[in-house]
Design a protein around this motif. Sequence first.
Motif, mmCIF file in Angstrom:
data_model
loop_
_atom_site.group_PDB
_atom_site.id
_atom_site.type_symbol
_atom_site.label_atom_id
_atom_site.label_comp_id
_atom_site.label_asym_id
_atom_site.label_seq_id
_atom_site.Cartn_x
_atom_site.Cartn_y
_atom_site.Cartn_z
ATOM 1 N N UNK A 1 -1.408 -9.183 14.573
ATOM 2 C CA UNK A 1 -0.026 -8.750 14.799
ATOM 3 C C UNK A 1 0.070 -7.240 15.013
ATOM 4 N N UNK A 2 -0.899 -6.506 14.438
ATOM 5 C CA UNK A 2 -0.895 -5.053 14.579
ATOM 6 C C UNK A 2 -1.532 -4.584 15.887
ATOM 7 N N UNK A 3 -2.090 -5.513 16.655
ATOM 8 C CA UNK A 3 -2.606 -5.162 17.965
ATOM 9 C C UNK A 3 -4.103 -5.244 18.158
ATOM 10 N N UNK A 4 -4.817 -5.831 17.201
ATOM 11 C CA UNK A 4 -6.265 -5.965 17.352
ATOM 12 C C UNK A 4 -6.600 -6.964 18.455
ATOM 13 N N UNK A 5 -7.673 -6.674 19.210
ATOM 14 C CA UNK A 5 -8.133 -7.568 20.270
ATOM 15 C C UNK A 5 -9.204 -8.531 19.784
ATOM 16 N N UNK B 1 -4.394 2.768 15.539
ATOM 17 C CA UNK B 1 -5.511 2.718 16.487
ATOM 18 C C UNK B 1 -5.067 2.094 17.805
ATOM 19 N N UNK B 2 -4.270 1.033 17.714
ATOM 20 C CA UNK B 2 -3.759 0.375 18.914
ATOM 21 C C UNK B 2 -2.895 1.331 19.738
ATOM 22 N N UNK B 3 -2.063 2.089 19.051
ATOM 23 C CA UNK B 3 -1.177 3.025 19.742
ATOM 24 C C UNK B 3 -1.984 4.110 20.448
ATOM 25 N N UNK B 4 -3.042 4.578 19.809
ATOM 26 C CA UNK B 4 -3.876 5.608 20.427
ATOM 27 C C UNK B 4 -4.570 5.060 21.675
ATOM 28 N N UNK B 5 -5.037 3.821 21.608
ATOM 29 C CA UNK B 5 -5.674 3.199 22.769
ATOM 30 C C UNK B 5 -4.659 3.041 23.900
ATOM 31 N N UNK B 6 -3.488 2.544 23.573
ATOM 32 C CA UNK B 6 -2.461 2.356 24.604
ATOM 33 C C UNK B 6 -2.072 3.682 25.248
#
Length: 256
Positions: free
Chosen positions: A157-161, A117-122
């Motif tokens: 660590x996986x990129x959650x805000x 999900x983080x990668x898709x947002x980025x």
Amino acid sequence: MPNPWDAGSAMYLQHLGFLALATTSAGFAFTKGLPDSVSAVPRDLMLAHIREVAAATPLPLNADFQTGYADEPEGVAESVALCIATGVAGLSIEDATGTTATPLYDFDLAVERIRAARAAIDASGIPIVLTARCEAYLVGQPNPARVALERLVAFVDAGADCLFAPGVRDPAEIVAMVKAVSPKPVNVLVSAPNPDLSVARLANLGVRRISVGSALARVAWGAFMRAAQDIKNTGSFDGLAGAASFSEISDVMVRG
């Protein structure tokens, strides 16, 4: 950050002065005569609802996007990209599978889903707030505080805000979560009256975001059900006494 269930309720919450909103999957499902589950509410239907609420007000909107409508990380990334296109400012992804046999995704898979999900947002280039949810309390997981704490830290660590374990009510457990993921903010769900969890009390515990889930929708349903039951069972219209006036609602809905 209250949870409207349609465009009109979103507009009213803006009228009251709230600064951000979040959708509620359950509140929306009930408007369609459906239960609150990914299998009952198709992705396209949910995306259309999110788009409608996002367009109803200029306020930032967080989408209750359930599991991301996929099990595997690649599917989550695809769904997240579609959700971003609705105009939301944020979205949440949960780790509940929807099955009783294995109510939570395996730890490693749950983390990879948030990473996807983080990668898709980025990749979108849009600063969408990613909220990672651990559903341990809601699915009856043994020792939910331990499970949630471990997963929320991994989700950071996986990129959650923002981190969210709906169902946590114990102030000590809330403080532990706040400390464990600091400086990332923690969201707490308050879906019923609780003298220990007022807005001021939660702020003192370090909570930076509060949502009410389907509670406002259920309040509306409760009033409707009681009034309808009175008409059917007793022939009384007394239950209509608490209704808002026509003009009170209509005036809020005038756009422009």
